[in-house]
Every structure is written in structure tokens, then in C-alpha cells.
Motif scaffolding. Structure first.
Motif, mmCIF file in Angstrom:
data_model
loop_
_atom_site.group_PDB
_atom_site.id
_atom_site.type_symbol
_atom_site.label_atom_id
_atom_site.label_comp_id
_atom_site.label_asym_id
_atom_site.label_seq_id
_atom_site.Cartn_x
_atom_site.Cartn_y
_atom_site.Cartn_z
ATOM 1 N N UNK A 108 -9.851 43.538 25.962
ATOM 2 C CA UNK A 108 -11.177 43.405 25.362
ATOM 3 C C UNK A 108 -11.185 42.349 24.280
ATOM 4 N N UNK A 109 -12.354 41.757 24.050
ATOM 5 C CA UNK A 109 -12.486 40.706 23.045
ATOM 6 C C UNK A 109 -13.848 40.789 22.391
ATOM 7 N N UNK A 110 -13.910 40.355 21.138
ATOM 8 C CA UNK A 110 -15.168 40.176 20.426
ATOM 9 C C UNK A 110 -15.039 38.893 19.623
ATOM 10 N N UNK A 111 -15.960 37.946 19.863
ATOM 11 C CA UNK A 111 -15.870 36.635 19.231
ATOM 12 C C UNK A 111 -17.101 36.393 18.368
ATOM 13 N N UNK A 112 -16.966 35.450 17.433
ATOM 14 C CA UNK A 112 -18.017 35.226 16.436
ATOM 15 C C UNK A 112 -18.699 33.881 16.548
ATOM 16 N N UNK A 113 -18.331 33.053 17.518
ATOM 17 C CA UNK A 113 -18.899 31.707 17.604
ATOM 18 C C UNK A 113 -19.335 31.395 19.031
ATOM 19 N N UNK A 114 -20.458 30.700 19.133
ATOM 20 C CA UNK A 114 -21.019 30.342 20.430
ATOM 21 C C UNK A 114 -20.078 29.457 21.235
ATOM 22 N N UNK A 133 -24.149 35.969 20.990
ATOM 23 C CA UNK A 133 -24.507 35.086 19.882
ATOM 24 C C UNK A 133 -25.634 34.182 20.378
ATOM 25 N N UNK A 134 -26.846 34.359 19.885
ATOM 26 C CA UNK A 134 -27.974 33.583 20.405
ATOM 27 C C UNK A 134 -27.805 32.087 20.189
ATOM 28 N N UNK A 135 -28.314 31.324 21.132
ATOM 29 C CA UNK A 135 -28.338 29.864 21.015
ATOM 30 C C UNK A 135 -29.686 29.460 20.424
ATOM 31 N N UNK A 136 -29.639 28.616 19.403
ATOM 32 C CA UNK A 136 -30.861 28.115 18.776
ATOM 33 C C UNK A 136 -30.955 26.622 19.062
ATOM 34 N N UNK A 137 -32.003 26.227 19.771
ATOM 35 C CA UNK A 137 -32.146 24.829 20.170
ATOM 36 C C UNK A 137 -32.218 23.932 18.941
ATOM 37 N N UNK A 138 -31.412 22.861 18.957
ATOM 38 C CA UNK A 138 -31.416 21.886 17.876
ATOM 39 C C UNK A 138 -30.461 22.210 16.749
ATOM 40 N N UNK A 139 -29.910 23.421 16.717
ATOM 41 C CA UNK A 139 -28.982 23.798 15.649
ATOM 42 C C UNK A 139 -27.604 23.227 15.941
ATOM 43 N N UNK A 141 -23.764 23.123 16.662
ATOM 44 C CA UNK A 141 -23.005 24.152 17.370
ATOM 45 C C UNK A 141 -22.258 25.059 16.407
ATOM 46 N N UNK A 142 -21.710 24.474 15.316
ATOM 47 C CA UNK A 142 -20.973 25.271 14.359
ATOM 48 C C UNK A 142 -21.813 26.317 13.659
ATOM 49 N N UNK A 143 -23.133 26.148 13.661
ATOM 50 C CA UNK A 143 -24.025 27.125 13.028
ATOM 51 C C UNK A 143 -24.318 28.317 13.929
ATOM 52 N N UNK A 144 -23.945 28.216 15.192
ATOM 53 C CA UNK A 144 -24.234 29.282 16.150
ATOM 54 C C UNK A 144 -23.116 30.308 16.074
ATOM 55 N N UNK A 145 -23.298 31.269 15.183
ATOM 56 C CA UNK A 145 -22.251 32.248 14.912
ATOM 57 C C UNK A 145 -22.896 33.573 14.532
ATOM 58 N N UNK A 533 -29.061 35.751 35.033
ATOM 59 C CA UNK A 533 -28.542 35.268 33.743
ATOM 60 C C UNK A 533 -28.150 36.457 32.880
ATOM 61 N N UNK A 534 -26.975 36.367 32.291
ATOM 62 C CA UNK A 534 -26.469 37.435 31.436
ATOM 63 C C UNK A 534 -26.398 36.959 29.988
ATOM 64 N N UNK A 535 -26.324 37.912 29.053
ATOM 65 C CA UNK A 535 -26.163 37.574 27.634
ATOM 66 C C UNK A 535 -24.822 36.853 27.432
ATOM 67 N N UNK A 536 -24.756 35.916 26.473
ATOM 68 C CA UNK A 536 -25.817 35.528 25.535
ATOM 69 C C UNK A 536 -26.848 34.656 26.227
ATOM 70 N N UNK A 537 -28.108 34.988 26.026
ATOM 71 C CA UNK A 537 -29.177 34.312 26.738
ATOM 72 C C UNK A 537 -29.479 32.945 26.125
ATOM 73 N N UNK A 538 -29.824 31.972 26.956
ATOM 74 C CA UNK A 538 -30.172 30.649 26.434
ATOM 75 C C UNK A 538 -31.504 30.680 25.710
ATOM 76 N N UNK A 539 -31.795 29.654 24.899
ATOM 77 C CA UNK A 539 -33.063 29.643 24.170
ATOM 78 C C UNK A 539 -34.256 29.707 25.118
#
Length: 621
Positions: A108-114, A133-139, A141-145, A533-539
Motif C-alpha cells: 500500500x502507498x499514500x503520496x502527497x504530490x500530483x 490530489x486534485x489537478x488545478x489548471x494553470x497551477x 506542478x509543485x503546488x499540486x499537493x 476515469x478514476x481519481x484523481x480526476x482531471x480538472x
């Protein structure tokens, strides 16, 4: 006590036989410099039960390729993941997870970054892999956590469910990564607290004493030591040397320190030796318990070439020296000059030539993607992908051009303020000086989209494909989205399929393909693609899902989807508007008015739109 490697290892091998399948816990604290270990109370306490490797090195200062090396035991040229964007791990490659799964472990794994999302195939071999971890368009990549507290909770929940099989748990914390909250060192302490919480939980469960626990980082952080604020561009010690602590089952040989260099690709064979698992053949790394000293450590960064149009860098670390090879090679005496301030290339030509030869003996492989079958290559060539060639190899030394990164940050700030016209002007000027800087074309294309200049946006993405084939599938995704807006559906579909097959964002490409089917009035086909489509879902996934449900007459489902779209992105004006309209059409005027009022509170610029909607809908029954 500081000990050299060989005398200790025979003792370690004996203890590895005491617990045949010990619990295995692997904790990665992203962006943690080795020199911060002494400032981390929880990890210092843990070190009393562990072996500390004082000279551990990463192979690349980027999250995804470094974790790919960690998980496979292979160097970046061997596993093929050379950057955070545009690459996916070959699912046929064995990993720590698949190796332990074959040994009878629950994984098992749990990660904190997109960047470590399952779409990159870094999840290969895991029974459960939590990456919501949701993806935010225009953000960036390092902010997607997500907060490490959430990741720890997911990891503990997974452990709760494990009963019969020994567990292998991988936990990834992202706190020391930018954006800092509020400083790098504050984030380091936060990560230390989180790691301590997990270790305490293992003690409470009775797993700690018998477990093999490894705590490490994927890379360090520049902190302006050689001019780089973060990481990825340069290969100095502060970016490559990482903490590595190994607690053996039954806490044997606790408090030891190993001085000789080791590397992240040594972790997989170490886990194999302790657990009795069968490692993949032909590994370059060595188990830390088999008595074989690590040879020279190879590292690379292709980020300057792929993203910036500058020269790539490679390096080699021996027991005493560090060679950084690029347009202006640098050699440092690590013992006499640990901060790497004096380049001794000219004064120590013998060592320079020896390490140059060691570097030349390391595996080399072209970084271009995708790698495809002959049939697929024909399809890509027809779209102009495989005929694209990078611009002439740049000899720009990355360290000499770091100030230009500040100019890009200034343009990014303009984009954050939604001053897209000024940002586009700044990006155009910077791109004229750096025609190979693919990230500028990405930002510029987004600015053009926001300004409604769709032809210019498409041109920017096409040029990016031509100049940076390594990232062509990623730019194909951006280009396909513009083509959908231009209603060029056939061409959009062709590029979306390239992205679905070869980009690191296949879910986003699948979403585009669903939108294309909906635009062609194939609503059942669109819904079928969306449901795959499975989570994490795209914007905008839930917005598109609501739109399709609404068109199919599935009003309750559409209402739920638009509500979820707003929850995930409270700044999506389209979702508010569609939800309010649907509520009004179904006779729930109070809910419709409340949705519009909420939209105006969050997005004051929509006040006129809301007023016009109320006026136009007033005659509805």
C-alpha cells in the motif's frame, strides 16, 4: 559511532534472517537536504534505532525520476523516466512493490504530490495507491499537493485493514517542497513531526520493533547556495545528497553511522536481502547488507535541456570527489571543500580524467519520448510528432543563466494576477532570447487562450512540439483542448489520442475525448469514457460529467455533478451558472438564487452575469 561499511555488513546479514517477512515501511520526505537531519528531533530519535548513511546520494534532483530509481533500483537512463513531465514508468519493470507482492506482502502507498500520481505508473505493484490530489489548471506542478496530515491518515487507514499478510507501506511527504509554509526550515520541522507521528503509530500497533523502516529523501534543495532557489537545474551537493536512515528488524546495530557513499538504487536490493524477496536481475546497486561497497554514484538533470533550452548536466560522485560535467566541467574535493566552492579541475587533472572515464562508462540513453511500436509510429509521424527534432543542442551553462528564471517568475506573477496581456508580452521577449525554452511556450499558449487568441495558442503549442519532442505528448494535450474550443474536432481527437497513449496525463486526455464525443452528440459514448476515469480526476471532470448527465436528462445526477464541480473548484463560474440554471428549470427557484448569490460572493466579477440570468429566467414557471 562512525564505522566503515564492510565490518558491519556481515553482522547485518545475520540479523536479516531473524524475521523472515518483516513489515517494511518506506518513508520519503520530498526535497529534504541531508544537512537538515540534525535539526529534526523525531528523526534524530529514530536514528538511535537505525543506521545512518552519512553520504547517501540521489540520481536526479526531480521527484518522479528519483522515485522511479528508488522503486526500480535502476538509473534514469535505464528506467527511462528523465523528467517530472512527459514520462511514464514502463509497467513491465519490476519494482519494490511488485517484488514484495510476489513475496506475499500486502502493498500500500499514500503520496502527497500530483507528480507521483498513478498515471505515471509509479504505482506498479501496489495493491492500494492513494493519490487523490486534485489537478488545478494553470497551477505549477509543485503546488499540486496535499497536506502530509491527510497522507498519514490514509496510510494509517490502510494499515488498519491489513490482517493476514505482512505489510509494505510507502508514505510520501511533500512538506519541504515549495511553496514553503512559511519557510523551508519550518516545513522541514513539520515533516519531522509527521514522520514522528507515523513512527509512534507503528509502535502503538506493535509493528515497530520487527519492522524494516527506511526514511530518506528523493533530492535536496538549492536555497541559493549556488544560485538556484529550488532544485532540478543544478547538480551540486545540496541538491543531490539526501538523508538515508535504515532501521533493521529487532533494532539491530542501532546508532551506527556509515561514511562510505551509497545511493538510492541500493535501497531495493537492501529490502530484498532483508525480506528474502527475489530482486530483479542485473541491478547496478548493491544491498547495504551484502558487503559490496557502492561504486561511483551517477546523477543527471535533463531538466535544463528539456524545459529551458540550456545544456543538460551529469555528475559522478566518488568516495572523495564530485565531478559535474557540462559546458564548464567542475571538480570538487568533498572532504576538503564540502560546500563545493573551489573548482579543482585544473589542479587535479588525474582525478578529473578518472571520474570523466567513470562517467563515460555509465549507461546512456536518448531522452526522447514516446517509445512506440512501428504501427503507432506511423500514426504519430502523420501528425508530425516523430519527425519533430529538438533545436541544436545548447551549450548554455545553466548556472550562468539562472537570473533568467527570475524573469520567468515575474511573468508567472502577472499570470496569477490574470494580467495575461502583460504576461504574454514578457514571455514573448524572454522566448526570443531562449527559443528552446519549452515552459515559456506552455505559459504563452495559456496566456493566448485566456486572451481568446486561439490561433496564437495553437501555434505556440505546435511550435513547442517541434522544438521539444520529449514533451510532445504533453503539448498534444494542450493543443487538443484549443482545437476543441475551435470546433476542429477531428484534429482535436487525433492529438488527444496521442496524449491518452503517451502523455503523463492520460485521464485529462480521456476527458477531452469524452468532450469530443459529446460535441458530436454521442452522449452514451461520452458517458462511457467519463465513467472509465478514476481519481484523481482531471480538472473540470465533474463539470463535463454534469453537462453530459444534463443532456441525457439525468437531472439528479447532473445536479450532484455540478455541485461536486463547485466543491472542487470554487472559482468555476460555468459550474455555478449551469447548476443554477438546472435548479431553476426544475422549479427550485430558492436554490437557484442561492447558487447565483454564492457565485457572486466568490467571483464578484460575475455580478452582471448573475443579474442578467435572474432577469432572463424570471418568466420560467
Amino acid at each position: 559511532m562512525l564505522r566503515r561499511l564492510a565490518p558491519l555488513l556481515l553482522l547485518l546479514a545475520a540479523c536479516s534472517r531473524e524475521v523472515s517477512r518483516p513489515p517494511v515501511i518506506l518513508i520519503s520526505i520530498d526535497t529534504l537536504r541531508a544537512d537538515r537531519l540534525g535539526r529534526m528531533p523525531a528523526l534524530q530519535a529514530f536514528a538511535k534505532d537505525a543506521i545512518t548513511f552519512d553520504s547517501a546520494w540521489s540520481h536526479v534532483p526531480l521527484t518522479l525520476p528519483s522515485h522511479a530509481s528508488l522503486m526500480t533500483g535502476l538509473l534514469p537512463p535505464e528506467h527511462g523516466v528523465r523528467d517530472n513531465a512527459g514520462y511514464r514508468l514502463d509497467p513491465k519493470l519490476p519494482t519494490i512493490a511488485s517484488m514484495l507482492k510476489a513475496r506475499g506482502y500486502a502493498t500500500g502507498a499514500a503520496v502527497s504530490a500530483y507528480v507521483l500520481r498513478r498515471g505515471t505508473n509509479i504505482d506498479h505493484g501496489f495493491d492500494a495507491y492513494d493519490d487523490d490530489i486534485p489537478f488545478v489548471e494553470g497551477a505549477p506542478t509543485g503546488n499540486l499537493q496535499r497536506a502530509g496530515k491527510e497522507t498519514i491518515a490514509k496510510a494509517r487507514a490502510w494499515l488498519d485493514a491489513q490482517k493476514a499478510q505482512p505489510p509494505f507501506l510507502f508514505v510520501h511527504l511533500f512538506e519541504p517542497h515549495t511553496p514553503y509554509a512559511p519557510t523551508y526550515d519550518a516545513d522541514v520541522l513539520a515533516a519531522d513531526t509527521l514522520a514522528g507521528t507515523l513512527l509512534d503509530d507503528l509502535r502503538a500497533r506493535g509493528l515497530y520493533d520487527d519492522a524494516l523502516i527506511i526514511i530518506l529523501s528523493d533530492h535536496g534543495e538549492g536555497l541559493h547556495e549556488h544560485g538556484e532557489a529550488e532544485h532540478g537545474v543544478l547538480l551540486y551537493r545540496e541538491a543531490l545528497q539526501v538523508p538515508l536512515l535504515v532501521k533493521l528488524p529487532k533494532n539491530r546495530h542501532h546508532g551506527e553511522h556509515i561514511a562510505q557513499p551509497v545511493q538510492l538504487i541500493d535501497v531495493l536490493p537492501t529490502i530484498a536481502a532483508i525480506t528474502g524477496a527475489t530482486p530483479p536481475p542485473h541491478l547496478r546497486g548493491h544491498s547495504l547488507v551484502d558487503g559490496t561497497p557502492t561504486g561511483p554514484v551517477y546523477s543527471e538533470t535533463l531538466y535544463p535541456r528539456i524545459h529551458l533550452g540550456w545544456s543538460e548536466l551529469r555528475s559522478i560522485v566518488s568516495a572523495s570527489h564530485h565531478l559535474i560535467d557540462g559546458p564548464q566541467p567542475e571538480l570538487y574535493d568533498l572532504a576538503g571543500d564540502p560546500r563545493e566552492t573551489r573548482n579543482v579541475r585544473e589542479s587535479d587533472r588525474r582525478m578529473f580524467n578518472q571520474l570523466r572515464a567513470d562517467l563515460a562508462a555509465m549507461p546512456q540513453r536518448d531522452a526522447a519520448v514516446p517509445r512506440v511500436s512501428a504501427e503507432e509510429a506511423k500514426k504519430l509521424a502523420a501528425l508530425g510528432y516523430l519527425t519533430a527534432t529538438s533545436t541544436t543542442v545548447s551549450r548554455k551553462n545553466p548556472r550562468d543563466h539562472l537570473p533568467e528564471l527570475d524573469q520567468r517568475r515575474q511573468a508567472a506573477e502577472l499570470m496569477q494576477r490574470q494580467d495575461y496581456a502583460a504576461a504574454a508580452k514578457a514571455l514573448e521577449a524572454l522566448l526570443a532570447q531562449n527559443p528552446g525554452w519549452s515552459d515559456l511556450r506552455d505559459d504563452l499558449g495559456l496566456c493566448y487562450e485566456r486572451l481568446g487568441r486561439l490561433d496564437d495558442a495553437a501555434r505556440a503549442y505546435r511550435e513547442a512540439i517541434r522544438t521539444t519532442p520529449e514533451l510532445a505528448p504533453e503539448f498534444a494535450l494542450s493543443l487538443a483542448a484549443v482545437l476543441v474550443d475551435q470546433e476542429k474536432l477531428d484534429e482535436a481527437e487525433a492529438h488527444a489520442r496521442v496524449a491518452a497513449e503517451h502523455s503523463s496525463q492520460p485521464a485529462a486526455a480521456q476527458l477531452l475525448l469524452a468532450q469530443i464525443r459529446a460535441a458530436r452528440h454521442d452522449l452514451p459514448g461520452a458517458l462511457s469514457l467519463l465513467e472509465q476515469i478514476q481519481a484523481p480526476y482531471p480538472p473540470r471532470y465533474f463539470y463535463v460529467l454534469g453537462d453530459v448527465f444534463g443532456s441525457l436528462g439525468r437531472t439528479p445526477d447532473a445536479l450532484r455533478a455540478f455541485t461536486e464541480a463547485i466543491r472542487r473548484d470554487p472559482h468555476d463560474a460555468d459550474a455555478y451558472f449551469r447548476l443554477a440554471l438546472l435548479q431553476r428549470v426544475t422549479g427550485n427557484r430558492a436554490a437557484s438564487d442561492a447558487t447565483l448569490a454564492h457565485m457572486v460572493r466568490v467571483l464578484p466579477e460575475t455580478r452582471a452575469l448573475a443579474a442578467r440570468a435572474v432577469a432572463e429566467w424570471s418568466e420560467m414557471p
